[in-house]
Scaffold this motif. Sequence first.
Motif, mmCIF file in Angstrom:
data_model
loop_
_atom_site.group_PDB
_atom_site.id
_atom_site.type_symbol
_atom_site.label_atom_id
_atom_site.label_comp_id
_atom_site.label_asym_id
_atom_site.label_seq_id
_atom_site.Cartn_x
_atom_site.Cartn_y
_atom_site.Cartn_z
ATOM 1 N N VAL A 1 0.852 -1.185 0.000
ATOM 2 C CA VAL A 1 0.000 0.000 0.000
ATOM 3 C C VAL A 1 0.887 1.234 0.000
ATOM 4 O O VAL A 1 1.854 1.310 0.755
ATOM 5 N N CYS B 1 -6.034 -1.961 7.885
ATOM 6 C CA CYS B 1 -6.848 -2.729 6.942
ATOM 7 C C CYS B 1 -7.827 -3.622 7.702
ATOM 8 O O CYS B 1 -7.479 -4.195 8.741
ATOM 9 N N THR B 2 -9.011 -3.730 7.166
ATOM 10 C CA THR B 2 -10.042 -4.584 7.774
ATOM 11 C C THR B 2 -10.759 -5.351 6.677
ATOM 12 O O THR B 2 -10.918 -4.866 5.556
ATOM 13 N N TYR C 1 1.752 -6.218 9.393
ATOM 14 C CA TYR C 1 2.136 -4.989 8.711
ATOM 15 C C TYR C 1 3.650 -4.825 8.773
ATOM 16 O O TYR C 1 4.278 -5.065 9.814
ATOM 17 N N VAL D 1 1.165 -5.344 3.638
ATOM 18 C CA VAL D 1 0.127 -6.013 4.424
ATOM 19 C C VAL D 1 0.111 -7.481 4.022
ATOM 20 O O VAL D 1 -0.139 -7.815 2.865
ATOM 21 N N VAL E 1 -11.390 -6.442 1.317
ATOM 22 C CA VAL E 1 -10.495 -5.807 2.292
ATOM 23 C C VAL E 1 -10.424 -4.315 2.000
ATOM 24 O O VAL E 1 -10.242 -3.913 0.846
ATOM 25 N N GLU E 2 -10.570 -3.513 3.032
ATOM 26 C CA GLU E 2 -10.462 -2.060 2.896
ATOM 27 C C GLU E 2 -9.306 -1.561 3.758
ATOM 28 O O GLU E 2 -9.239 -1.866 4.954
ATOM 29 N N CYS E 3 -8.428 -0.799 3.153
ATOM 30 C CA CYS E 3 -7.292 -0.207 3.866
ATOM 31 C C CYS E 3 -7.473 1.305 3.914
ATOM 32 O O CYS E 3 -7.775 1.931 2.882
ATOM 33 N N LYS E 4 -7.275 1.874 5.090
ATOM 34 C CA LYS E 4 -7.413 3.313 5.280
ATOM 35 C C LYS E 4 -6.156 3.869 5.929
ATOM 36 O O LYS E 4 -5.433 3.161 6.625
ATOM 37 N N ARG F 1 -8.062 5.919 1.141
ATOM 38 C CA ARG F 1 -8.468 4.531 1.345
ATOM 39 C C ARG F 1 -8.452 3.789 0.020
ATOM 40 O O ARG F 1 -8.443 4.388 -1.056
ATOM 41 N N THR G 1 -10.034 -0.188 -1.580
ATOM 42 C CA THR G 1 -10.744 -1.444 -1.337
ATOM 43 C C THR G 1 -10.405 -2.428 -2.442
ATOM 44 O O THR G 1 -10.428 -2.071 -3.621
#
Length: 280
Positions: free
Chosen positions: A175, A193-194, A205, A235, A250-253, A271, A273
């Motif tokens: 990322v 990330c979730t 990470y 990640v 998966v969404e990373c912010k 972000r 996704t």
Amino acid sequence: MSTKEETPVADGDKPQTSSWKDSIYNPRTGEFIGRTAKSWALILLFYLVFYGFLAGMFTLTMWVMLQTLDDNIPTYRDRVASPGLVIRPRSLDIVFNRTDTKQYVQYVQHLENFLQQYNDTVQERNELCMVGEYYEQDDQEEKKVCQFKRSLLRQCSGLSDTTFGYTEGKPCVLVKMNRIIGLKPRGDPYINCTAKRESPLQMQYFPSEGRFDKMYFPYYGKNLHSTYVQPLVAVKLLLTKEDYNNELTVECKIEGSDLRNSDDRDKFLGRVTFRVKVVE
């Protein structure tokens, strides 16, 4: 009643009639399309001066406007205050069979090619910067670059595991933030990330805690900072057998700073996704 005899008109006294040819060029008056040579010359001179003046005004206006521009830094930068996030490999749908090398070799090759500029031997030419502090170089003509070695990504560096975890079904995703000239994020930005499901998905990470150190900011633009490379966060998705054959979103912010990550009008602002599906 007396009648008057009509007197014949002599040939030399016959009235001269004009033809259509005279409308183009009249040999008696020397006019061309209804104007004399002097009249045409005055008209051409007028338009020459008129359009010459317009061209001069346009050139002067452009020159004045160009004086307000900088070759290295855009004049107006308020439209993009926060960076977007992107991932590598360059795909928002990562689907592969972990037992079939041909299905994930494209992802592995893309990551390897991308990380060439982060090789330790290349990054050792750059500067060792102070951790936790902005590396400001406003007064320096030649901007230097802080080191970011790919070895910092550890298990996702491609050094110890050349398949970046794809062969074991625990793929790595890199990322990074898009470049914005002059950006100095406040706080301590990091990637979080979730997985969009009820139970959490375990992740690792690299560097630790997925942080972007301040020493990689600010960025001074392509011309002044030609060898600059963005900091990365790797990640590693620790998928289990229960996760295989299922598509995971998966969404990373970016968290921990003043950078925006929840703009409904721009789904990539702060972000990103993507979807992952591992088959076995």
